[in-house]
Design a protein around this motif. Structure first.
Motif, PDB file in Angstrom:
ATOM      1  N   THR A   1      -2.954   5.966   3.492  1.00  0.00           N
ATOM      2  CA  THR A   1      -2.030   5.948   2.367  1.00  0.00           C
ATOM      3  C   THR A   1      -2.582   6.758   1.212  1.00  0.00           C
ATOM      4  OG1 THR A   1      -2.899   3.775   2.148  1.00  0.00           O
ATOM      5  CG2 THR A   1      -0.585   3.956   2.602  1.00  0.00           C
ATOM      6  N   GLY A   2      -3.309   7.801   1.545  1.00  0.00           N
ATOM      7  CA  GLY A   2      -3.822   8.629   0.467  1.00  0.00           C
ATOM      8  C   GLY A   2      -4.878   7.870  -0.310  1.00  0.00           C
ATOM      9  N   ARG A   3      -5.279   8.391  -1.468  1.00  0.00           N
ATOM     10  CA  ARG A   3      -6.282   7.670  -2.214  1.00  0.00           C
ATOM     11  C   ARG A   3      -5.632   6.524  -2.978  1.00  0.00           C
ATOM     12  NH1 ARG A   3      -9.474  11.589  -3.671  1.00  0.00           N
ATOM     13  NH2 ARG A   3     -10.236  10.610  -5.535  1.00  0.00           N
ATOM     14  N   PRO A   4      -6.370   5.426  -3.178  1.00  0.00           N
ATOM     15  CA  PRO A   4      -5.837   4.374  -4.051  1.00  0.00           C
ATOM     16  C   PRO A   4      -5.687   4.974  -5.441  1.00  0.00           C
ATOM     17  CG  PRO A   4      -7.815   3.643  -2.899  1.00  0.00           C
ATOM     18  CD  PRO A   4      -7.686   5.100  -2.669  1.00  0.00           C
ATOM     19  N   ASP A   5      -4.467   5.192  -5.853  1.00  0.00           N
ATOM     20  CA  ASP A   5      -4.203   6.151  -6.919  1.00  0.00           C
ATOM     21  C   ASP A   5      -4.680   5.685  -8.277  1.00  0.00           C
ATOM     22  OD1 ASP A   5      -2.498   4.111  -6.856  1.00  0.00           O
ATOM     23  OD2 ASP A   5      -0.847   5.303  -6.106  1.00  0.00           O
ATOM     24  N   HIS A   6      -5.036   6.665  -9.088  1.00  0.00           N
ATOM     25  CA  HIS A   6      -5.456   6.363 -10.451  1.00  0.00           C
ATOM     26  C   HIS A   6      -4.274   6.145 -11.358  1.00  0.00           C
ATOM     27  CE1 HIS A   6      -9.663   6.907  -9.801  1.00  0.00           C
ATOM     28  NE2 HIS A   6      -9.399   7.991  -9.109  1.00  0.00           N
TER      29      HIS A   6
ATOM     30  N   ARG B   1     -12.176   1.998   2.117  1.00  0.00           N
ATOM     31  CA  ARG B   1     -11.225   2.404   1.085  1.00  0.00           C
ATOM     32  C   ARG B   1     -11.527   1.778  -0.265  1.00  0.00           C
ATOM     33  NH1 ARG B   1      -5.120   2.540   2.542  1.00  0.00           N
ATOM     34  NH2 ARG B   1      -5.163   3.018   0.335  1.00  0.00           N
TER      35      ARG B   1
ATOM     36  N   ARG C   1      -5.100  -3.043  -2.992  1.00  0.00           N
ATOM     37  CA  ARG C   1      -4.219  -2.839  -4.144  1.00  0.00           C
ATOM     38  C   ARG C   1      -4.902  -3.285  -5.446  1.00  0.00           C
ATOM     39  NH1 ARG C   1      -0.662   0.687  -4.870  1.00  0.00           N
ATOM     40  NH2 ARG C   1       0.712   0.173  -6.597  1.00  0.00           N
TER      41      ARG C   1
ATOM     42  N   GLU D   1      -1.926   0.176 -15.920  1.00  0.00           N
ATOM     43  CA  GLU D   1      -1.652  -1.251 -15.916  1.00  0.00           C
ATOM     44  C   GLU D   1      -2.932  -2.031 -16.150  1.00  0.00           C
ATOM     45  OE1 GLU D   1      -0.019  -2.255 -12.150  1.00  0.00           O
ATOM     46  OE2 GLU D   1       1.055  -0.360 -12.001  1.00  0.00           O
TER      47      GLU D   1
ATOM     48  N   LEU E   1       0.812  -1.212   0.000  1.00  0.00           N
ATOM     49  CA  LEU E   1       0.000   0.000   0.000  1.00  0.00           C
ATOM     50  C   LEU E   1       0.846   1.264   0.000  1.00  0.00           C
ATOM     51  CD1 LEU E   1      -2.713  -0.920   2.599  1.00  0.00           C
ATOM     52  CD2 LEU E   1      -2.920  -0.893   0.155  1.00  0.00           C
ATOM     53  N   ARG E   2       2.052   1.183  -0.488  1.00  0.00           N
ATOM     54  CA  ARG E   2       2.928   2.346  -0.366  1.00  0.00           C
ATOM     55  C   ARG E   2       2.357   3.530  -1.136  1.00  0.00           C
ATOM     56  NH1 ARG E   2       4.576  -0.871  -4.143  1.00  0.00           N
ATOM     57  NH2 ARG E   2       5.482  -0.125  -6.090  1.00  0.00           N
TER      58      ARG E   2
ATOM     59  N   ALA F   1      -4.565  -5.744   2.447  1.00  0.00           N
ATOM     60  CA  ALA F   1      -3.720  -4.821   1.691  1.00  0.00           C
ATOM     61  C   ALA F   1      -3.718  -5.205   0.217  1.00  0.00           C
ATOM     62  CB  ALA F   1      -2.302  -4.838   2.257  1.00  0.00           C
TER      63      ALA F   1
ATOM     64  N   GLU G   1     -15.220   3.996  -1.665  1.00  0.00           N
ATOM     65  CA  GLU G   1     -15.376   5.432  -1.875  1.00  0.00           C
ATOM     66  C   GLU G   1     -15.094   5.833  -3.319  1.00  0.00           C
ATOM     67  OE1 GLU G   1     -10.954   6.391  -0.102  1.00  0.00           O
ATOM     68  OE2 GLU G   1     -12.756   6.948   0.968  1.00  0.00           O
ATOM     69  N   GLU G   2     -14.269   5.014  -3.984  1.00  0.00           N
ATOM     70  CA  GLU G   2     -13.928   5.371  -5.357  1.00  0.00           C
ATOM     71  C   GLU G   2     -15.086   5.077  -6.304  1.00  0.00           C
ATOM     72  OE1 GLU G   2     -10.802   6.613  -6.483  1.00  0.00           O
ATOM     73  OE2 GLU G   2     -10.710   7.057  -4.369  1.00  0.00           O
TER      74      GLU G   2
ATOM     75  N   ARG H   1       2.325   6.713  -3.461  1.00  0.00           N
ATOM     76  CA  ARG H   1       3.115   7.222  -4.577  1.00  0.00           C
ATOM     77  C   ARG H   1       3.648   8.605  -4.252  1.00  0.00           C
ATOM     78  NH1 ARG H   1       2.643   4.182  -9.305  1.00  0.00           N
ATOM     79  NH2 ARG H   1       2.451   2.091  -8.494  1.00  0.00           N
TER      80      ARG H   1
ATOM     81  N   ALA I   1      -7.490  -0.876  -6.441  1.00  0.00           N
ATOM     82  CA  ALA I   1      -6.922   0.313  -7.077  1.00  0.00           C
ATOM     83  C   ALA I   1      -6.541   0.021  -8.527  1.00  0.00           C
ATOM     84  CB  ALA I   1      -5.697   0.776  -6.296  1.00  0.00           C
ATOM     85  N   MET I   2      -6.246  -1.236  -8.825  1.00  0.00           N
ATOM     86  CA  MET I   2      -5.833  -1.579 -10.179  1.00  0.00           C
ATOM     87  C   MET I   2      -7.026  -1.631 -11.135  1.00  0.00           C
ATOM     88  SD  MET I   2      -3.218  -4.676 -10.533  1.00  0.00           S
ATOM     89  CE  MET I   2      -3.643  -5.692 -11.910  1.00  0.00           C
TER      90      MET I   2
ATOM     91  N   ASP J   1      -2.405   3.889 -11.385  1.00  0.00           N
ATOM     92  CA  ASP J   1      -2.254   2.486 -11.710  1.00  0.00           C
ATOM     93  C   ASP J   1      -3.155   2.034 -12.828  1.00  0.00           C
ATOM     94  OD1 ASP J   1      -0.269   1.599 -10.064  1.00  0.00           O
ATOM     95  OD2 ASP J   1      -1.591   1.645  -8.336  1.00  0.00           O
ATOM     96  N   ASN J   2      -4.095   2.880 -13.239  1.00  0.00           N
ATOM     97  CA  ASN J   2      -5.064   2.418 -14.215  1.00  0.00           C
ATOM     98  C   ASN J   2      -4.425   2.039 -15.531  1.00  0.00           C
ATOM     99  OD1 ASN J   2      -7.126   2.491 -12.564  1.00  0.00           O
ATOM    100  ND2 ASN J   2      -8.047   4.377 -13.329  1.00  0.00           N
TER     101      ASN J   2
ATOM    102  N   ARG K   1      -5.079  12.816   1.539  1.00  0.00           N
ATOM    103  CA  ARG K   1      -6.455  13.230   1.335  1.00  0.00           C
ATOM    104  C   ARG K   1      -6.901  14.078   2.526  1.00  0.00           C
ATOM    105  NH1 ARG K   1      -8.824   8.321   0.606  1.00  0.00           N
ATOM    106  NH2 ARG K   1      -8.383   8.009   2.785  1.00  0.00           N
TER     107      ARG K   1
END
Lengths: 240, 122, 80
Positions: free
Chosen positions: A226-231, C73, B104, A236, A80-81, B100, C76-77, A83, B107-108, A233-234, A89
């Motif tokens: 860990t902030g938002r699950p970032d976009h 988590r 992840r 990939e 969950l690191r 976790a 929410e997206e 970026r 998020a993907m 990565d989309n 947030r």
């Protein structure tokens, strides 16, 4: 089709599990457990035999266990690191009353956790339970105040020092009494059922409590913050 | 059913918990539901190990009274309890790692459905 | 006391079944926490107070919390 396979698998497993357990008659302790029960108090002066087993007789396992816990927390942190360049947030800030109340409750909860792990050799409780209580205090702080920054440097330092001290106590037993984490002769054993008794047991359980507390706190910190699950990565993913 | 001892009851409950959790992990398609199923399996295994060492005629292995020091045959086996204590703490580590990975994966693909991750098959 | 134990075990198994079948993820996570809490009562009944404390603090407390965080988590997206 898959569901039928699942049901068949479960039936087979249930059959084997039912055959595995001795339904009805209680089991007797084995030879080693008999030794723990009859000699445990003489050898360690700890009133709580479960603590004696965890910290002294199987102390090496506990060292491995806190290492496994550390590894899983580190793994979660790696997965969950955050970026670079993605800021934390910012939620609607909590009310002043909530924040102040959480800060006031923090110290008593931590002291309660410390009480649990210091008395681990006398009464039910110990490093794992106390560590969980300490982590719940940190959780309260994190939930009440989203922008709260944990002192990561201090926590890493504390965790490393605690692990180091654990190994040092074990090595002291190796040098003095000839076996790793031995309790004989390292510290005076004291009187049974007193706070200052049990030789190295309270020390090790305090170390375990601090280590579990910091590890579970950093786990909660990783999960919450860990902030938002970032976009980012989309690229990939593609199918979304 | 003339003798429903507590130990039997606990063992049967533990086995049921393990099977329910496994069924959930196998049948459900939501990743979080699968992790919840594994958590149930975890709890069931803890109950199973602890129930194997239980005996209603003995007292807890905490010798903080003089009367308990005399007779070792009145004390419960501490080894299964120590094992379960270890297993619970490892269990939360495993659960956290699984969650976790779920976060992840979400998020993907922005999805929790296991069927959306078919490309990750071997 | 065996009646109470039986009752607790029935509630426990029922919560587990409902947890696996309910649609709402938050309800499922809370029900799994309930199962852990009842199991910790059973540990107390079988003479393992240490294990009961650990299960109540870690299994029912922290575990449920990390499940709820993970649920929050991951949903929410979807709305935004």
């Amino acid at each position: 089709m898959k569901q039928i396979f699942a049901i068949i698998l479960l039936l087979i497993m249930g059959w084997f599990l039912l055959g595995l357990v001795p339904l009805g008659q209680p089991t007797e302790p084995g030879v080693v457990a008999q030794h723990y029960i009859s000699q445990g108090v003489q050898e360690n002066r700890g009133a709580n035999l479960v603590t004696s087993v965890i910290v002294n007789y199987r102390g090496f396992d506990t060292l491995g266990e806190v290492t496994v816990l550390f590894l899983s927390v580190a793994g979660a942190g790696f997965v969950l690191r955050r970026r670079e360049g993605i800021e934390r947030r910012v939620n609607r800030p909590s009310s002043e009353i909530l924040q102040t109340g959480a800060r006031m409750l923090f110290a008593p909860i931590v002291i309660f956790g410390a009480y649990i792990f210091v008395h681990g050799h006398l009464s039910p409780g110990g490093g794992f339970q106390g560590g969980a209580v300490v982590a719940s205090a940190v959780m309260l702080l994190l939930l009440a105040d989203r922008g709260h920054h944990l002192p990561h440097g201090f926590m890493h330092w504390l965790e490393s020092m605690v692990g180091f001290t654990y190994v040092m106590v074990g090595l002291a037993g190796l040098v003095i009494a000839g076996s790793f984490l031995s309790n004989q002769g390292v510290l005076p054993l004291g009187t049974w059922n007193r706070l200052f008794s049990g030789g190295v047991i309270p020390i090790i359980y305090t170390l375990v409590g601090l280590k579990v507390g910091t590890e579970l706190s950093s786990l909660l910190d990783t999960m919450i913050d860990t902030g938002r699950p970032d976009h980012a990565d989309n690229s990939e993913g593609g199918t979304s | 059913m003339n003798a429903l001892t507590p130990a039997t009851l606990y063992l049967v409950t533990a086995i049921l918990l393990i099977l329910i959790g496994l069924a959930g992990a196998l049948v459900r398609r939501n990743l979080l539901k699968m992790v919840l199923g594994f958590a149930l399996v975890d709890t069931g295994i803890h109950l199973l190990i602890a129930a194997l060492g239980s005996n209603p005629n003995k007292s807890a292995p905490i010798l903080n009274k003089e009367s308990l020091l005399g007779d070792p045959s009145l004390i419960l086996d501490p080894v299964p309890q120590a094992l379960v204590l270890t297993a619970i703490v490892i269990g939360i580590g495993v659960t956290a790692l699984m969650l976790a990975y779920v976060i992840r994966l979400f998020a993907m693909r922005q999805s929790l459905d296991i069927r959306d991750f078919g490309r990750l098959k071997w | 006391m065996i009646i109470l134990d039986l009752l607790i075990c029935l509630v426990l198994v029922a919560s587990a079944v409902v947890a696996m079948n309910v649609r709402n993820l938050v309800s499922a996570a809370v029900l799994v926490g309930v199962v852990s809490l009842l199991v910790s009562y059973l540990f107390l009944r079988m003479g393992a107070p240490d294990v009961a404390m650990t299960e109540a603090a870690i299994g029912a407390g922290l575990s449920t919390v990390i499940f709820l965080i993970a649920i929050r988590r991951t949903e929410e997206e979807e709305q935004g």
